[in-house]
Design a protein around this motif. Sequence first.
Motif, mmCIF file in Angstrom:
data_model
loop_
_atom_site.group_PDB
_atom_site.id
_atom_site.type_symbol
_atom_site.label_atom_id
_atom_site.label_comp_id
_atom_site.label_asym_id
_atom_site.label_seq_id
_atom_site.Cartn_x
_atom_site.Cartn_y
_atom_site.Cartn_z
ATOM 1 N N ILE A 1 0.872 -1.171 0.000
ATOM 2 C CA ILE A 1 0.000 0.000 0.000
ATOM 3 C C ILE A 1 0.912 1.225 0.000
ATOM 4 C CG2 ILE A 1 -1.733 1.308 1.290
ATOM 5 C CD1 ILE A 1 -2.658 -1.389 2.490
ATOM 6 N N GLY A 2 0.792 2.045 -1.030
ATOM 7 C CA GLY A 2 1.651 3.220 -1.159
ATOM 8 C C GLY A 2 1.400 4.244 -0.060
ATOM 9 N N ALA A 3 2.469 4.907 0.361
ATOM 10 C CA ALA A 3 2.353 5.918 1.421
ATOM 11 C C ALA A 3 3.449 6.960 1.277
ATOM 12 C CB ALA A 3 2.429 5.255 2.791
ATOM 13 N N LEU A 4 3.162 8.144 1.803
ATOM 14 C CA LEU A 4 4.110 9.258 1.796
ATOM 15 C C LEU A 4 3.943 9.987 3.125
ATOM 16 C CD1 LEU A 4 6.099 10.476 -0.276
ATOM 17 C CD2 LEU A 4 4.258 11.967 -1.044
ATOM 18 N N ILE A 5 4.940 9.856 3.998
ATOM 19 C CA ILE A 5 4.880 10.446 5.340
ATOM 20 C C ILE A 5 6.072 11.384 5.501
ATOM 21 C CG2 ILE A 5 4.921 9.980 7.825
ATOM 22 C CD1 ILE A 5 3.803 7.145 7.133
ATOM 23 N N THR A 6 5.789 12.654 5.734
ATOM 24 C CA THR A 6 6.846 13.658 5.872
ATOM 25 C C THR A 6 6.916 14.139 7.316
ATOM 26 O OG1 THR A 6 6.570 14.386 3.592
ATOM 27 C CG2 THR A 6 7.670 15.918 5.088
ATOM 28 N N ILE A 7 8.121 14.136 7.859
ATOM 29 C CA ILE A 7 8.349 14.622 9.213
ATOM 30 C C ILE A 7 8.990 16.008 9.104
ATOM 31 C CG2 ILE A 7 9.550 14.202 11.396
ATOM 32 C CD1 ILE A 7 9.389 11.157 10.647
ATOM 33 N N GLU A 8 8.215 17.014 9.514
ATOM 34 C CA GLU A 8 8.687 18.394 9.452
ATOM 35 C C GLU A 8 9.803 18.608 10.460
ATOM 36 O OE1 GLU A 8 6.745 22.560 10.754
ATOM 37 O OE2 GLU A 8 5.649 21.534 9.168
ATOM 38 N N LYS A 9 10.842 19.314 10.022
ATOM 39 C CA LYS A 9 11.955 19.620 10.928
ATOM 40 C C LYS A 9 12.021 21.125 11.141
ATOM 41 C CE LYS A 9 14.438 15.392 10.448
ATOM 42 N NZ LYS A 9 15.732 14.768 10.506
ATOM 43 N N HIS A 10 13.120 21.770 10.784
ATOM 44 C CA HIS A 10 13.277 23.203 11.053
ATOM 45 C C HIS A 10 12.510 24.097 10.086
ATOM 46 C CE1 HIS A 10 16.293 22.326 14.089
ATOM 47 N NE2 HIS A 10 16.853 21.498 13.228
ATOM 48 N N LYS A 11 12.515 23.749 8.806
ATOM 49 C CA LYS A 11 11.839 24.583 7.804
ATOM 50 C C LYS A 11 10.341 24.269 7.809
ATOM 51 C CE LYS A 11 15.696 25.410 4.714
ATOM 52 N NZ LYS A 11 16.237 25.253 3.367
ATOM 53 N N LEU A 12 9.544 25.330 7.926
ATOM 54 C CA LEU A 12 8.093 25.170 7.981
ATOM 55 C C LEU A 12 7.538 24.626 6.669
ATOM 56 C CD1 LEU A 12 7.127 28.523 9.735
ATOM 57 C CD2 LEU A 12 7.264 26.252 10.767
#
Length: 193
Positions: free
Chosen positions: A54-65
């Motif tokens: 099952i395709g997925a795209l999970i982004t973890i935000e760091k310093h840049k908004l």
Amino acid sequence: MALPIMIVVVMGPDIHSWLDSAWKKGQKTKYVKGSDDNKQAIADAVMYLSSRKIGALITIEKHKLLDQYAEKAIVMNAEISKELLINIFSPLTPLHDGAVIIKGNKIRCAGAYYVLSTRETLDKTVGSRHRAALGISETTDALTIVVSEETGTVSFAIRGELIPVKMNEFKAMLLKEIDEYINPEKTGGGKHE
């Protein structure tokens, strides 16, 4: 004389949007690391999704908004759980094609869309999900996890590189923040899938 005025009137909303994006793109915030429990929930969800292709795209935000992407997505501000992540990416659900953005210990939003990488050196078989992961990693310091719908393979996208990860190493790498595993001077063009 009328042409410049006409351009400003017609292009006004686009110019405003571009200036707003350019302003926010450079803004930084204090990076709040997620708890180990939440990283465990992300890891469990990714392993489940991978095992079922099952395709997925999970982004973890760091310093840049990532405001410019989150504002156009479905705001959630929800607690992180394996079950919620699986539900978001389940096929035929309204949000399964976009990305989830995680900030600290919350799922900030779902259904976010990124500008695709236009890198010419990418294999022609690299799909839009992987190009989106690379695209966001080329313009921000975020860490993105991408699960291939075709093969179930998992990759990290960070600093403009797509790094395939073996499932038996994935959880350890996520828990230690992949930055500790990668020396920016030594990152080469990883194998793209």
